[in-house]
Design an enzyme around this catalytic site. Structure first.
Site, mmCIF file in Angstrom:
data_model
loop_
_atom_site.group_PDB
_atom_site.id
_atom_site.type_symbol
_atom_site.label_atom_id
_atom_site.label_comp_id
_atom_site.label_asym_id
_atom_site.label_seq_id
_atom_site.Cartn_x
_atom_site.Cartn_y
_atom_site.Cartn_z
ATOM 1 N N SER A 195 0.832 -1.208 0.000
ATOM 2 C CA SER A 195 0.000 0.000 0.000
ATOM 3 C C SER A 195 0.869 1.262 0.000
ATOM 4 O O SER A 195 1.719 1.421 -0.868
ATOM 5 C CB SER A 195 -0.962 -0.033 1.194
ATOM 6 O OG SER A 195 -1.943 0.958 1.077
ATOM 7 N N ASP A 349 -9.208 -4.581 -5.514
ATOM 8 C CA ASP A 349 -8.495 -3.509 -4.823
ATOM 9 C C ASP A 349 -8.728 -2.202 -5.575
ATOM 10 O O ASP A 349 -8.546 -2.138 -6.792
ATOM 11 C CB ASP A 349 -6.996 -3.845 -4.780
ATOM 12 C CG ASP A 349 -6.145 -2.727 -4.204
ATOM 13 O OD1 ASP A 349 -6.701 -1.817 -3.554
ATOM 14 O OD2 ASP A 349 -4.918 -2.764 -4.413
ATOM 15 N N HIS A 379 -7.552 -5.290 -1.074
ATOM 16 C CA HIS A 379 -6.558 -4.427 -0.449
ATOM 17 C C HIS A 379 -6.472 -4.706 1.055
ATOM 18 O O HIS A 379 -7.487 -4.720 1.752
ATOM 19 C CB HIS A 379 -6.910 -2.955 -0.666
ATOM 20 C CG HIS A 379 -5.752 -2.036 -0.396
ATOM 21 N ND1 HIS A 379 -4.876 -1.655 -1.380
ATOM 22 C CD2 HIS A 379 -5.303 -1.458 0.758
ATOM 23 C CE1 HIS A 379 -3.952 -0.859 -0.856
ATOM 24 N NE2 HIS A 379 -4.186 -0.735 0.438
#
Length: 409
Positions: A195, A349, A379
């Site tokens: 991320s 995601d 995610h």
């Protein structure tokens, strides 16, 4: 007696408030959240998301009451989780100047120098910590037989851009200058993150390209990374905006908080009116959905025309044009000289297309890319790798793919 009555009243109010907040979060989840059928253990994801949203909601309530900020509350509760012991890994808590780091080394004796991994955790600057990523780093250390250094950077709400980046740079440089101390092969140093941590890994790779005073970075591992802050109408943003664990609202909260941008500009940004037409045209070759394979548009994608420029919004959001916030738009001259990459993307995601676009940029410029796409991934799934009840098999596949890549270097 009056005092007892007062406390009982407070207790009753607290109970009613807790039930009310819980019911609101539960109802809101089922009204606004999408759980794709392809994700294994859908009920597990529902429960996990409800817990996250409950923590965020209470955090926002405490923030309104000026007790503490939402990020501080969520991190506090998250860090209460017990750590699993990994007997095959030696863990040391260190300080690189003022930067806290955790060093993970395989307990088994080494036959030679080991690869070194500098790991930057995700969480959008509001979630995550050295503690919550402890299990991931232990598994990464064990599976890849590598020395792992996890960097603890300062986060929201007290610390905004560029603190995350500068803290990680300081920690990385200190590590690179002391590889002998940790038995790390200077020819096999890898930067890795998920991320926002993947964004940091990308930016530092780009910044270190011309550093002749430091060992060269051998490879970059980018796990569902945030690589641009310009376009929020890509196919993955449209398709996955209501899918946990990173939905549209949380993504914008992180984006606005980190860059200190007013949330009032969100609707303007979604319409593409925050950047001039010439900017969109300049970066179209890298950001356009035309660069994304058609198979990733089958779940629905509607190209949107951009509205005329809002000058005030541009003045506040143009910080996103800095390559340290959008490394996807770095110059060809820089990107072409980057080390090989291992990119992990997840189908469900909201940031999926950042990985797909960066993969294409690297490959177009001759940089070797190993790509793993998790068809059932979402995610934040990596963070479940060490959770017993909330474990998703996809997290282990990501770790196995990354470890295999590292062993092949």
């Amino acid at each position: 007696r009056m005092l007892i009555s007062f406390f009982l009243l407070l207790l009753a109010i607290a109970c009613v408030a807790s039930v009310g907040v819980g019911l609101w979060v539960f109802s809101n989840h089922f009204l606004t959240t999408d759980i794709p059928a392809a994700i294994s253990h859908p009920m597990r994801l529902r429960v996990l998301n409800c817990i996250l949203q409950l923590l965020i909601t209470w955090g926002l309530i405490f923030e309104k009451l000026r007790i503490c900020s939402m990020p501080q509350f969520v991190r506090f509760v998250h860090d209460l989780l017990p750590l699993k012991k990994h007997p095959d890994v030696v863990v040391k808590d260190l300080q690189f100047g003022t930067i806290p780091v955790k060093l993970y080394q395989p307990k088994a004796p080494a036959s030679g120098l080991r690869p070194g991994i500098v790991f930057y955790h995700g969480g959008g600057g509001i979630l995550g910590s050295l503690k919550t990523y402890h299990g991931i780093c232990c598994n990464l250390c064990k599976k890849s037989d590598a020395v792992v250094l996890a960097v603890g950077y300062r986060m929201l709400p007290k610390h905004r851009f560029p603190v995350i980046l500068t803290d990680c740079m300081v920690g990385t440089m200190h590590f690179l200058k002391s590889l002998d101390t940790y038995g790390v092969d200077p020819a096999r140093v890898i930067v890795c993150g998920d991320s926002v941590g993947g964004s940091v890994a990308t930016v530092l790779c780009q910044k270190f390209v011309d550093r002749s005073d430091l060992p060269k970075i051998r490879a970059q591992i980018l796990i569902y990374s945030a690589l641009q802050g310009l376009n929020f109408q890509s196919p993955s943003h449209q398709q996955n905006k209501n899918i946990p664990l990173l939905n549209h609202n949380l993504a914008f909260y992180c984006w606005c908080g980190y860059l200190d941008i007013s949330p009032s500009w969100i609707s303007t940004v979604l319409k593409g009116a925050h950047l001039p037409a010439e900017v969109w045209e300049k970066y179209r070759k890298w950001l356009s959905a035309e660069n994304i394979p058609d198979k990733f548009k089958k779940r629905g994608y509607l190209p949107m025309s951009r509205e005329p420029l809002n000058e005030a919004a541009y003045l506040e959001t143009k910080i996103t044009l800095d390559v340290v916030n959008s490394p996807l738009i770095a110059d060809d001259e820089v990107v072409s000289r980057l080390p090989e990459a291992c990119i992990v993307s997840c189908e469900y995601d909201i940031l999926r297309d950042d990985s797909l676009l960066y993969k294409k940029r690297l490959e177009d410029l001759g940089v070797r890319v190993t790509w793993h796409h998790m068809e059932d991934g979402f995610h934040g799934v990596l963070t479940t790798a060490d959770m017993s009840f909330f474990y998703f098999p996809c997290s282990s596949r990501i770790l196995d793919a990354v470890a295999h890549f590292i062993k092949g270097l």
